[in-house]
Design a protein around this motif. Structure first.
Motif, PDB file in Angstrom:
ATOM      1  N   THR A   5       0.891  -1.157   0.073  1.00  0.00           N
ATOM      2  CA  THR A   5       0.143  -0.037   0.081  1.00  0.00           C
ATOM      3  C   THR A   5       0.989   1.289  -0.109  1.00  0.00           C
ATOM      4  N   GLN A   6       0.314   2.433  -0.106  1.00  0.00           N
ATOM      5  CA  GLN A   6       1.170   3.716   0.297  1.00  0.00           C
ATOM      6  C   GLN A   6       1.496   3.752   1.408  1.00  0.00           C
ATOM      7  N   PRO A   7       2.664   4.389   1.745  1.00  0.00           N
ATOM      8  CA  PRO A   7       3.294   4.573   2.966  1.00  0.00           C
ATOM      9  C   PRO A   7       2.057   5.413   3.740  1.00  0.00           C
ATOM     10  N   ALA A   8       2.221   4.855   5.004  1.00  0.00           N
ATOM     11  CA  ALA A   8       1.196   5.568   6.096  1.00  0.00           C
ATOM     12  C   ALA A   8       2.153   6.167   7.039  1.00  0.00           C
ATOM     13  N   ASP A   9       1.609   7.347   7.781  1.00  0.00           N
ATOM     14  CA  ASP A   9       2.507   7.780   8.988  1.00  0.00           C
ATOM     15  C   ASP A   9       2.652   6.830   9.908  1.00  0.00           C
ATOM     16  N   LEU A  10       3.901   6.732  10.712  1.00  0.00           N
ATOM     17  CA  LEU A  10       4.297   5.997  11.763  1.00  0.00           C
ATOM     18  C   LEU A  10       3.385   5.828  12.911  1.00  0.00           C
ATOM     19  N   THR A  11       2.542   6.939  12.912  1.00  0.00           N
ATOM     20  CA  THR A  11       1.548   7.132  14.157  1.00  0.00           C
ATOM     21  C   THR A  11       0.272   6.110  14.022  1.00  0.00           C
ATOM     22  N   ASP A  12       0.435   5.466  12.748  1.00  0.00           N
ATOM     23  CA  ASP A  12      -0.799   4.459  12.468  1.00  0.00           C
ATOM     24  C   ASP A  12      -0.180   3.137  13.294  1.00  0.00           C
ATOM     25  N   HIS A  13      -0.700   2.900  14.309  1.00  0.00           N
ATOM     26  CA  HIS A  13      -0.289   1.749  15.175  1.00  0.00           C
ATOM     27  C   HIS A  13      -0.785   0.261  14.854  1.00  0.00           C
ATOM     28  N   VAL A 182      26.933  11.608   8.102  1.00  0.00           N
ATOM     29  CA  VAL A 182      25.468  11.715   8.212  1.00  0.00           C
ATOM     30  C   VAL A 182      24.998  12.422   9.600  1.00  0.00           C
ATOM     31  N   ALA A 183      24.571  13.512   9.613  1.00  0.00           N
ATOM     32  CA  ALA A 183      24.001  14.012  10.655  1.00  0.00           C
ATOM     33  C   ALA A 183      22.794  13.480  11.256  1.00  0.00           C
ATOM     34  N   GLU A 184      22.425  12.774  12.237  1.00  0.00           N
ATOM     35  CA  GLU A 184      21.180  12.188  12.222  1.00  0.00           C
ATOM     36  C   GLU A 184      20.448  12.701  13.619  1.00  0.00           C
ATOM     37  N   LYS A 185      19.079  12.313  13.678  1.00  0.00           N
ATOM     38  CA  LYS A 185      18.330  12.991  14.896  1.00  0.00           C
ATOM     39  C   LYS A 185      18.193  14.536  14.870  1.00  0.00           C
ATOM     40  N   ILE A 186      18.246  14.933  13.678  1.00  0.00           N
ATOM     41  CA  ILE A 186      18.056  16.307  13.387  1.00  0.00           C
ATOM     42  C   ILE A 186      16.590  16.843  13.799  1.00  0.00           C
ATOM     43  N   GLU A 187      16.512  17.669  14.932  1.00  0.00           N
ATOM     44  CA  GLU A 187      15.102  17.990  15.293  1.00  0.00           C
ATOM     45  C   GLU A 187      14.868  19.512  15.032  1.00  0.00           C
ATOM     46  N   THR A 188      15.767  20.324  14.966  1.00  0.00           N
ATOM     47  CA  THR A 188      15.712  21.902  14.787  1.00  0.00           C
ATOM     48  C   THR A 188      16.407  22.115  13.641  1.00  0.00           C
ATOM     49  N   GLU A 189      15.951  23.456  13.088  1.00  0.00           N
ATOM     50  CA  GLU A 189      16.679  24.260  12.239  1.00  0.00           C
ATOM     51  C   GLU A 189      18.175  24.592  12.546  1.00  0.00           C
ATOM     52  N   GLU A 190      18.236  25.014  13.869  1.00  0.00           N
ATOM     53  CA  GLU A 190      19.554  25.416  14.288  1.00  0.00           C
ATOM     54  C   GLU A 190      20.645  24.078  14.184  1.00  0.00           C
ATOM     55  N   TRP A 207      12.993  16.400  11.948  1.00  0.00           N
ATOM     56  CA  TRP A 207      12.949  17.759  11.415  1.00  0.00           C
ATOM     57  C   TRP A 207      12.487  17.665   9.797  1.00  0.00           C
ATOM     58  N   PHE A 208      13.266  16.673   9.125  1.00  0.00           N
ATOM     59  CA  PHE A 208      12.888  16.662   7.667  1.00  0.00           C
ATOM     60  C   PHE A 208      11.767  15.615   7.390  1.00  0.00           C
ATOM     61  N   ALA A 209      11.671  14.418   7.943  1.00  0.00           N
ATOM     62  CA  ALA A 209      10.653  13.555   7.823  1.00  0.00           C
ATOM     63  C   ALA A 209      10.608  12.599   9.106  1.00  0.00           C
ATOM     64  N   ARG A 210       9.201  12.194   9.250  1.00  0.00           N
ATOM     65  CA  ARG A 210       9.155  11.032  10.294  1.00  0.00           C
ATOM     66  C   ARG A 210       9.002   9.897   9.431  1.00  0.00           C
ATOM     67  N   PRO A 211       9.491   8.771  10.218  1.00  0.00           N
ATOM     68  CA  PRO A 211       9.230   7.570   9.379  1.00  0.00           C
ATOM     69  C   PRO A 211       7.710   6.997   9.232  1.00  0.00           C
ATOM     70  N   THR A 212       7.602   6.416   7.971  1.00  0.00           N
ATOM     71  CA  THR A 212       6.455   6.009   7.437  1.00  0.00           C
ATOM     72  C   THR A 212       6.337   4.644   7.245  1.00  0.00           C
ATOM     73  N   LEU A 213       5.071   3.907   7.243  1.00  0.00           N
ATOM     74  CA  LEU A 213       4.861   2.692   7.097  1.00  0.00           C
ATOM     75  C   LEU A 213       4.519   2.074   5.847  1.00  0.00           C
ATOM     76  N   VAL A 214       5.226   0.824   5.484  1.00  0.00           N
ATOM     77  CA  VAL A 214       4.530   0.225   4.346  1.00  0.00           C
ATOM     78  C   VAL A 214       4.277  -1.154   4.625  1.00  0.00           C
ATOM     79  N   LYS A 215       3.102  -1.690   4.183  1.00  0.00           N
ATOM     80  CA  LYS A 215       2.660  -3.151   4.402  1.00  0.00           C
ATOM     81  C   LYS A 215       2.688  -3.863   3.020  1.00  0.00           C
ATOM     82  N   ALA A 216       3.006  -5.177   3.190  1.00  0.00           N
ATOM     83  CA  ALA A 216       2.645  -5.913   2.086  1.00  0.00           C
ATOM     84  C   ALA A 216       2.183  -7.467   2.250  1.00  0.00           C
ATOM     85  N   GLN A 217       1.500  -8.032   1.705  1.00  0.00           N
ATOM     86  CA  GLN A 217       0.998  -9.231   1.808  1.00  0.00           C
ATOM     87  C   GLN A 217       2.085 -10.345   1.314  1.00  0.00           C
TER      88      GLN A 217
END
Length: 423
Positions: A5-13, A182-190, A207-217
């Motif tokens: 399916t199309q990626p869904a926001d990770l807040t979909d539990h 690779v600078a990771e866990k960037i959460e602010t513009e500063e 700050w760039f993107a939260r993880p998204t979900l992909v499901k597949a059968q």
């Protein structure tokens, strides 16, 4: 070929409804213009603290075989977190290394210089095969100097150091490695501006993107068809004969095409011909893929644990044989182990199960008569499985293998094979 399916926001539990659903989270790694460079993948079906060698392999196999190339990574690089146990896993033999970045942790506190040095040969072997390795900033400590030449990426975790330390950290990394930062866990513009100002070119964080979900059968072909395919491969049948089997079972042909068109193979064009797929994969890899598919398929008879146990046996025998036998015999040792429970999986006596397969005489001798060169390897493998100390000691001594060699191989086999049984 994607079924995701199309990626869904990770807040979909939501969680998988059954064992035939793969759920994978991805988070983008971007450049300074926010163009996507790659994706780090996470297993959404387990808790973070449950990250193991088995879950590493399951995540990679599901991501590249089941969940759909475009839905997850497209043509981008895949970053996968690894345990050191999973780095020796057989699942890495079935993917194209140039598409995968292995994120390797430093060792636990208290590791000795000898422990750190002992990992270099495995890491360098992966790099020689074409895998790129990523480490966190802990690799910049003095004790890890031997790992630095192996680094393709160093991930600098923003919460792990004070902002005023950033410049010295980047300067040291750049002066002592050829790695991309690779600078990771960037959460602010500063934080972004700080690291970009220091010349860091890749970034990851909320700050760039939260993880998204992909499901597949997932789908599983019938055991009878897989056995027919294995039989043809063992006899080195023509591509045309193998192609005919694939044409007769849509689930088998679909599984193969999806696997070979996955990001893990890094092909520049999509493979739509069965003949081309067989030629690209080669008989050796085709056999291994089919054998593992057989042990994880279900015909309503044997419980899933039987398939998992069979794969453990196959991988363990292969690893043990590698200590003593030539490569072609290691392949046959894998066959003996993985087919040692074929009677249980198919619900027929072993002699009838083997009658449908064209296997070398030495393999048949081990499975039917417990004789020949592979018999002590099989007995030792079963002794590990059931905890038979007497049989363990007798066969280990006969093969001149130390307890440490056998136990380490057993751990590696469990880490790899349990994964394939749980897909």
């Amino acid at each position: 070929m994607s079924t995701a399916t199309q990626p869904a926001d990770l807040t979909d539990h939501s969680t998988p409804d059954d064992g035939n659903t793969a759920v994978i989270a991805r988070q983008a790694i971007v450049d300074g213009e926010r163009a996507v460079y790659g994706y780090e993948l996470f297993d959404r079906s387990i808790a973070h603290h449950a990250h193991t060698a088995a879950s590493d392999a399951a995540l990679l196999f599901n991501a590249l075989s089941y969940a759909g190339t475009e839905a997850i990574v497209g043509s981008k690089s895949v970053f996968i977190n690894c345990t050191h146990e999973s780095l020796a896993g057989g699942h890495l033999e079935l993917i194209h290394p140039e598409k995968v970045v292995l994120e390797v942790p430093t060792l636990a506190d208290g590791a000795t210089p000898e422990d750190i040095e002992a990992r270099v040969s495995v890491l360098d072997g992966l790099r020689q095969r074409g895998f790129r390795l990523a480490f966190n900033q802990q690799v910049l400590r003095r004790s890890y100097v031997s790992w630095l030449p192996l680094a393709a990426f160093i991930k600098l975790e923003m919460p792990a150091f004070k902002p005023e330390m950033a410049e010295a950290l980047v300067r040291f990394a750049r002066g002592n490695t050829q790695a991309e930062m690779v600078a990771e866990k960037i959460e602010t513009e500063e934080q972004f501006n700080l690291m970009r100002g220091l010349g860091v070119k890749l970034f990851q964080g909320y700050w760039f993107a939260r993880p998204t979900l992909v499901k597949a059968q997932t789908i599983r072909p019938s055991q009878a068809t897989i056995i027919q395919l294995i039989n043809l491969v063992r006899k080195q049948a023509s591509t045309m004969e193998i192609e005919e089997v694939l044409k007769r079972d849509p689930t088998l042909s679909f599984s193969l095409l999806r696997f070979i068109n996955s990001a893990g193979f890094g092909l520049s064009c999509e493979i739509t011909s069965f003949r081309h797929a067989v030629m690209i994969l080669g008989l050796k890899k085709l056999f291994r893929w089919a054998a593992l598919l057989l042990t994880t398929s279900r015909n309503g008879g044997a419980p899933p644990i039987v398939g998992t146990t069979a794969v453990v046996r196959g991988r363990l025998m292969e690893l043990l044989a590698a200590e003593l036998l030539p490569p072609e015999d290691c392949d046959n040792a894998f066959v003996v182990g993985v087919f040692s429970l074929l009677d249980s999986m198919l619900g027929v006596p072993m002699d009838k199960a083997l009658a449908s397969l064209a296997l070398p005489q030495q393999v048949n001798d081990a499975l039917l008569h417990k004789s020949g060169v592979f018999a002590p390897f099989l007995e030792l493998t079963i002794a590990c499985e059931v905890g038979d100390d007497t049989a363990f000691a007798r066969n280990a001594d006969a093969l001149q293998l130390s307890n440490r060699q056998v136990n380490w191989a057993h751990l590696q086999a469990l880490a790899w094979a349990e994964t394939l049984g749980s897909e």
